[in-house]
Design a protein around this motif. Structure first.
Motif, PDB file in Angstrom:
ATOM      1  N   LYS A 346       0.848  -1.193   0.000  1.00 14.52           N
ATOM      2  CA  LYS A 346       0.000   0.000   0.000  1.00 14.52           C
ATOM      3  C   LYS A 346       0.886   1.246   0.000  1.00 14.52           C
ATOM      4  O   LYS A 346       2.067   1.171   0.332  1.00 14.52           O
ATOM      5  CB  LYS A 346      -0.874  -0.001   1.257  1.00 14.52           C
ATOM      6  N   ASP A 347       0.294   2.375  -0.333  1.00 11.94           N
ATOM      7  CA  ASP A 347       1.070   3.621  -0.439  1.00 11.94           C
ATOM      8  C   ASP A 347       1.770   3.976   0.865  1.00 11.94           C
ATOM      9  O   ASP A 347       2.858   4.530   0.869  1.00 11.94           O
ATOM     10  CB  ASP A 347       0.141   4.793  -0.821  1.00 11.94           C
ATOM     11  N   TYR A 348       1.084   3.696   1.968  1.00 10.34           N
ATOM     12  CA  TYR A 348       1.633   4.156   3.247  1.00 10.34           C
ATOM     13  C   TYR A 348       2.768   3.291   3.768  1.00 10.34           C
ATOM     14  O   TYR A 348       3.456   3.650   4.697  1.00 10.34           O
ATOM     15  CB  TYR A 348       0.519   4.244   4.305  1.00 10.34           C
ATOM     16  N   GLU A 349       2.968   2.117   3.167  1.00 15.23           N
ATOM     17  CA  GLU A 349       4.002   1.209   3.692  1.00 15.23           C
ATOM     18  C   GLU A 349       5.391   1.584   3.168  1.00 15.23           C
ATOM     19  O   GLU A 349       5.627   1.601   1.967  1.00 15.23           O
ATOM     20  CB  GLU A 349       3.692  -0.246   3.336  1.00 15.23           C
ATOM     21  N   LYS A 369       4.454   5.188   6.841  1.00 15.19           N
ATOM     22  CA  LYS A 369       5.282   6.399   6.752  1.00 15.19           C
ATOM     23  C   LYS A 369       4.569   7.634   7.295  1.00 15.19           C
ATOM     24  O   LYS A 369       5.204   8.606   7.652  1.00 15.19           O
ATOM     25  CB  LYS A 369       5.759   6.633   5.323  1.00 15.19           C
ATOM     26  N   ASN A 370       3.254   7.573   7.383  1.00 10.99           N
ATOM     27  CA  ASN A 370       2.525   8.718   7.927  1.00 10.99           C
ATOM     28  C   ASN A 370       2.485   8.683   9.446  1.00 10.99           C
ATOM     29  O   ASN A 370       2.773   9.666  10.117  1.00 10.99           O
ATOM     30  CB  ASN A 370       1.097   8.743   7.388  1.00 10.99           C
ATOM     31  N   GLU A 371       2.121   7.509   9.967  1.00  6.60           N
ATOM     32  CA  GLU A 371       1.947   7.390  11.413  1.00  6.60           C
ATOM     33  C   GLU A 371       3.235   6.960  12.117  1.00  6.60           C
ATOM     34  O   GLU A 371       3.354   7.114  13.324  1.00  6.60           O
ATOM     35  CB  GLU A 371       0.873   6.335  11.729  1.00  6.60           C
ATOM     36  N   GLY A 372       4.149   6.381  11.366  1.00  2.49           N
ATOM     37  CA  GLY A 372       5.373   5.863  11.976  1.00  2.49           C
ATOM     38  C   GLY A 372       5.186   4.527  12.660  1.00  2.49           C
ATOM     39  O   GLY A 372       6.072   4.042  13.349  1.00  2.49           O
ATOM     40  N   ASP A 400      10.474   3.672  15.447  1.00  4.86           N
ATOM     41  CA  ASP A 400      11.605   4.143  16.255  1.00  4.86           C
ATOM     42  C   ASP A 400      11.737   3.318  17.526  1.00  4.86           C
ATOM     43  O   ASP A 400      12.836   2.967  17.940  1.00  4.86           O
ATOM     44  CB  ASP A 400      11.434   5.624  16.615  1.00  4.86           C
ATOM     45  N   TYR A 401      10.593   3.021  18.140  1.00  9.38           N
ATOM     46  CA  TYR A 401      10.619   2.192  19.345  1.00  9.38           C
ATOM     47  C   TYR A 401      11.227   0.825  19.034  1.00  9.38           C
ATOM     48  O   TYR A 401      12.098   0.328  19.745  1.00  9.38           O
ATOM     49  CB  TYR A 401       9.197   2.023  19.899  1.00  9.38           C
TER      50      TYR A 401
END
Lengths: 434, 529
Positions: A346-349, A369-372, A400-401
């Motif tokens: 999907k686009d967000y991945e 990439k939007n929500e992290g 990041d976590y």
């Protein structure tokens, strides 16, 4: 006493039987046309490779079945007559049931190529296939060259098996790199490289056109579709996936599509008949999962679920986070959550790739990439903890976590080199990207 | 179509041939062995130093070159291809020949050392004489059959250790562990005792002492001649005697608590060292059936009881009666043993009873009762302690356990029963460590969520015959008394499921099925049942 009959003694059927026994005193019968006792299908390869004997790949000692009052019946179910709650066997005998679980598994999926019926053309799914392989490819004298059609998990297993007997192997892979219907291209390319380093010839972006036979009805070669090139060989391994083994259900009134159609409670359209494991097809696929999941683990999970329903606690199949594993020659693979191949992404991945310089250890982490948010991980050559990733996925941890805590997930043996620091700094610098 | 079953892995036909370099290496190694054989048959070698060096050098070179030729050109990774097809590792003809040769060697070594050239009066002859130069070099004394054995044993661990490290070169745990057993064998077991012998003079004499060889494996450590010798050697001797006692009662429990019995069995011990190196090709031959496990528990713990009884009787036999001369009299000693065993039993019973299987409870109660009754009978009715003369017990133990079990069967039958028969069924030290490991240790093998596919590699390659997958496929940790922590189950697992770890005692042994992957609520429900 209520009689529970289970068709199939694979991981799905046996798990169902074990859990029903734990929960109840019902009479339980496991039917198999394939073997007397349950064996680990994923371990078939090790018998041919000489790592284990047949008896070593049986998960339970033979006394287990009687001790747990699980009756075993060797036979092929020819048809089911739901009206009379009866099964008919091919030897003419029959058996009645109160509740029926179909866990008949998979068979080799083919694409109707010319020459499939020739001797020396086979898949690698059943014990029969293993026996056929011993006959078709006992050594490099009888079988100097094999062609494997399909670049997936069974294909690479078959290639590894044949290479232990020094048989030349050529693999026809439809995609540009190995198993990229499931993996990101970078990983597929590294796997192709590793497989080739084991002496396997991979021809990418090719399909099988037809299989050629000799006058004795034995295979003598294949023709590649794209180039119309002819490759001489003594064995053709068909490893283009598997499909549900359901042909015996024709005319039974049990609704099928690719597999046996079931609802979330694993019930078929016919009362008191359930389907689990490789042969079942969810009417509505669950999340990112395929409607037919032909995986050891999902078979086991469905077995756990259906046992609850049969023993009076209606339960829906509600699998947790996706996970899987495999091994490609020397490289172990584990996955937790979803890392999508380019076709399904999907686009967000977004995906972050890291590879060790020796090319036998590499990982991909997928995140939104939007929500992290962390979405999943593919890990090759580094063992990671299922429990930790399962928890992080449940907790919707950020990428990041995950990067900061990657060490907690490490499951490599003691004294192994650690790469978390390197991975984390590579991520921070984004030096390597897809 | 009757060919199908015949071929199923039993007589499969993979490439069994070895490459040219391996053939040359075999010739070199066999030449070395042949020189030793000639010496055994009293062929006289004029320059012994030279011929011994040639023989041992050739054996080493042969083994190491063979291993390099076998593994170097292959990818790093698991190397079990064709294990069950090869004659040597598949209980074929070569395995039987090797088994017979080894058992024959042990019988001669233990019972007929004169055939190896041991001479009571005068100079050695034959094989032992060939080893004289090396023995003079190290200890200043002529060689004995034990020196010959010790040298060959050390060479086996070192050369096959190199082979093992090449085979598992991708696995750092295996490499370090193997370096460790190679070091302890070469130094503690072989060189240090020889050098210690150099310190001996007419006025000062220490017994031969491999410091890492702990009672009860070293069942003769507290025999009279050794204790006398320790005490007469002044402070050093006394320190060694105290070290011997501390080894089993203080050092061992602490290390086993922290790391499991692997600190000893697969990192330090000489028997374990040989099993892990020269014995590695036979690890899959151990019996994995439930019945074998049951037999193992009775046999190994019976040996432990035997060694305790025997040692008690022997020590008792040489202690004095008069408390005014020395505080530790026969009676004080015997009472202390009785009290110690009773307290140990009560401690385990009180804290750990729930973790004991039924047969373990029966066994523990039964053996303790018998020992206490026998001690009681000795005091009240004046019967011979433990009914048999101490010397009879000592010599029977030495013959049955020390020679036949650990040597002839334990090592001689490597190619038939696997490489850890002694460690599993016979070693009283392993039994002690096993009890500690099972009941008071941080060590366990953890399983990775739901990733097990029940393939059976872990169980097959477990040299101790543990059915590892029976636990892994349920998601349970593996906490077994017999596990020596060799790490091979983890290495051969194709799906990264097993890991050897030291961790907190809480949750170390879980009886539940916890296989991740399914509905979380469902799994909670399943585990409640």
């Amino acid at each position: 006493m209520e009689h529970i009959v289970i068709i199939g003694n694979g991981i799905a059927g046996v798990t169902a039987a074990r859990h029903i026994r734990k929960l109840s005193d019902k009479k339980i019968t496991l039917i198999s046309a394939e073997t007397d006792y349950f064996f680990s299908r994923t371990a078939l390869m090790y018998v041919y490779m000489g790592h284990m004997r047949w008896e070593d790949i049986k998960p339970y000692e033979d006394y287990f079945w009687e001790k747990n009052r699980l009756e075993l019946r060797r036979g092929y179910v020819k048809s089911i007559v739901p009206k009379e709650t009866t099964l008919l066997f091919d030897d003419g005998s029959h058996m009645t049931y109160d509740q029926l679980i179909i866990a008949s598994g998979s068979t080799t999926n083919t694409f109707g190529w010319e020459g499939l019926e020739l001797e020396g053309v086979q898949g690698l799914v059943t014990k029969e296939d293993l026996e056929a392989l011993e006959k078709n490819a006992p050594n490099k004298k009888v079988c100097p060259h094999a062609v494997i059609v399909g670049g997936g998990l069974i294909g690479v297993e078959l290639a590894e098996m044949l290479r232990t007997r020094d048989i030349e192997v050529t693999m026809l892979v439809r995609e540009k790199a190995f198993w990229t219907s499931v993996l990101p291209h970078v990983e597929g390319a590294l796997l192709s490289q590793h497989i080739q380093s084991h002496g396997v010839k991979i021809i990418h972006e090719t399909n099988l056109d037809r299989i050629l036979g000799d006058s004795n009805g034995r295979v003598r070669g294949v023709v590649v579709k794209e180039s119309q090139e002819e490759i001489t060989c003594n064995l053709v391994g068909i490893t283009t996936g598997v499909k549900p083994n359901i042909s015996f259900l024709e005319g039974s009134g049990i609704e099928t599509d690719k597999g046996i159609l079931v609802n979330r409670k694993l019930e078929t359209n016919v009362p008191n008949i359930y389907a689990i494991g490789d042969c079942a097809q969810q009417r509505d696929p669950i999340g990112n999962r395929a409607a037919v999941e032909a995986v050891w683990y999902t078979g086991r999970m469905m077995g756990e679920v259906v046992a609850q329903t049969i023993c009076g606690k209606e339960t829906a199949y509600n699998p947790g986070h996706w996970f899987n594993s495999a091994k490609f020659f020397d490289i172990e693979f584990q996955t937790y959550g979803w890392v999508q191949p380019s076709s399904k992404r999907k686009d967000y991945e977004t995906q972050f790739h890291w590879k060790h310089q020796d090319h036998t250890k590499f990982i991909t982490l997928a995140y939104d990439k939007n929500e992290g948010t962390f979405l999943g991980i593919n890990t090759f050559g580094i063992r990671m903890k299922h429990e930790v990733f399962d928890r992080w996925l449940t907790e919707d941890r950020s990428i990041d976590y995950v990067m900061d805590h990657l060490k907690e997930a490490n499951f490599d043996p003691e004294f192994y080199a650690h790469y978390e620091h390197e991975i984390r700094s590579a991520f921070k610098n984004k030096t390597v990207t897809a | 179509m009757n060919t199908i079953q015949r071929n199923m892995s039993l007589t499969g036909e993979p490439p069994k041939t070895i490459n040219t370099q391996q053939k040359i290496a075999t010739v070199i190694g066999m030449t070395g062995l042949f020189i030793l054989l000639l010496a055994t048959f009293n062929v006289d070698f004029p320059a012994k130093t030279l011929w011994l060096s040639i023989a041992l050098g050739a054996i080493n070179t042969g083994i190491i070159w063979f291993s390099i030729a076998a593994y170097r050109s292959k990818h790093a990774g698991i190397k079990n291809d064709g294990v069950y097809f090869k004659s040597i590792s598949g209980r074929g003809y070569l395995a039987w020949v090797l088994g017979l040769a080894l058992t024959g060697f042990y019988i001669v070594l233990y019972f007929y050392p004169q055939y190896l050239g041991l001479t009571r009066e005068g100079d050695n002859t034959g094989l032992i004489a060939l080893f004289d130069p090396l023995s003079y070099l190290l200890s200043g004394n002529p060689a004995s059959q034990w020196f010959v054995y010790g040298t060959l044993y050390t060479i086996a661990i070192l050369a096959f250790g190199v082979k093992f490290m090449l085979k598992y070169r991708h696995n750092r745990y295996e490499r370090l562990r193997t370096l460790s057993v190679m070091f302890f064998q070469a130094s503690f077991a072989f060189l240090i005792p020889e050098f210690m012998a150099r310190l001996n003079s007419d006025s000062f004499s220490l017994p031969y002492y491999d410091l890492k060889n702990i009672w009860p494996l070293n069942y003769y450590n507290f025999e009279q001649y050794r204790v006398d010798s320790f005490i007469s050697a002044g402070d050093i001797g006394l320190a060694l005697l105290l070290f011997g006692i501390a080894s089993i009662f203080i050092i061992t429990p602490i290390l086993t608590y922290k790391y499991g019995k692997r600190w000893y069995c697969s990192w330090v011990c000489g028997c374990g060292g040989l099993a892990e190196t020269a014995g590695d090709p036979f690890r899959h031959l151990s019996d994995k059936r439930m019945i074998a496990w049951k037999i193992e528990r009775w046999v190994v713990h019976s040996v432990l009881v035997f060694v305790i009884v025997m040692t008690t009787a022997v020590v008792h036999s040489y202690l004095g009666e008069d408390a005014s001369k020395y505080w530790l009299t026969k009676d004080v000693f015997l009472l202390s043993v009785g009290v110690f065993l009773t307290l140990l039993f009560l401690g385990i019973w009180f804290f750990k009873r729930k973790e004991l299987e039924k047969d373990a409870r029966y066994g523990a109660i039964g053996y303790l009762t018998i020992i206490l009754i026998l001690i009681g009978m000795h005091f009240t009715a004046g019967k011979t302690l433990f009914l048999f003369d101490a010397e009879t017990l000592r010599s029977s133990y030495g013959f049955l356990i020390g020679a036949i079990f650990s040597g002839v069967i334990g090592t001689g039958f490597y190619p038939i029963f696997g490489n850890r028969v002694w460690c599993r069924f016979g070693c009283p030290m392993a039994a002690v460590l096993g009890l500690q490991q099972r009941l008071f240790s941080r060590f366990r093998i953890t399983t990775n969520g739901g990733q097990c596919i029940s393939c059976g590699n872990c169980s097959t390659y477990c040299e101790m015959g543990i059915d590892v997958k029976a636990y892994a496929q349920k998601g349970e940790n593996i906490v077994r008394a017999s596990c020596v922590g060799c790490g091979i189950c983890s290495a051969v697992c194709p799906r990264g499921v097993l890991k050897l770890e030291n961790g907190p005692l809480e949750g170390r042994i879980q009886g539940n099925e916890i296989l991740l992957g399914n509905d979380v609520d469902l799994m909670k429900y399943v585990n409640k049942n």
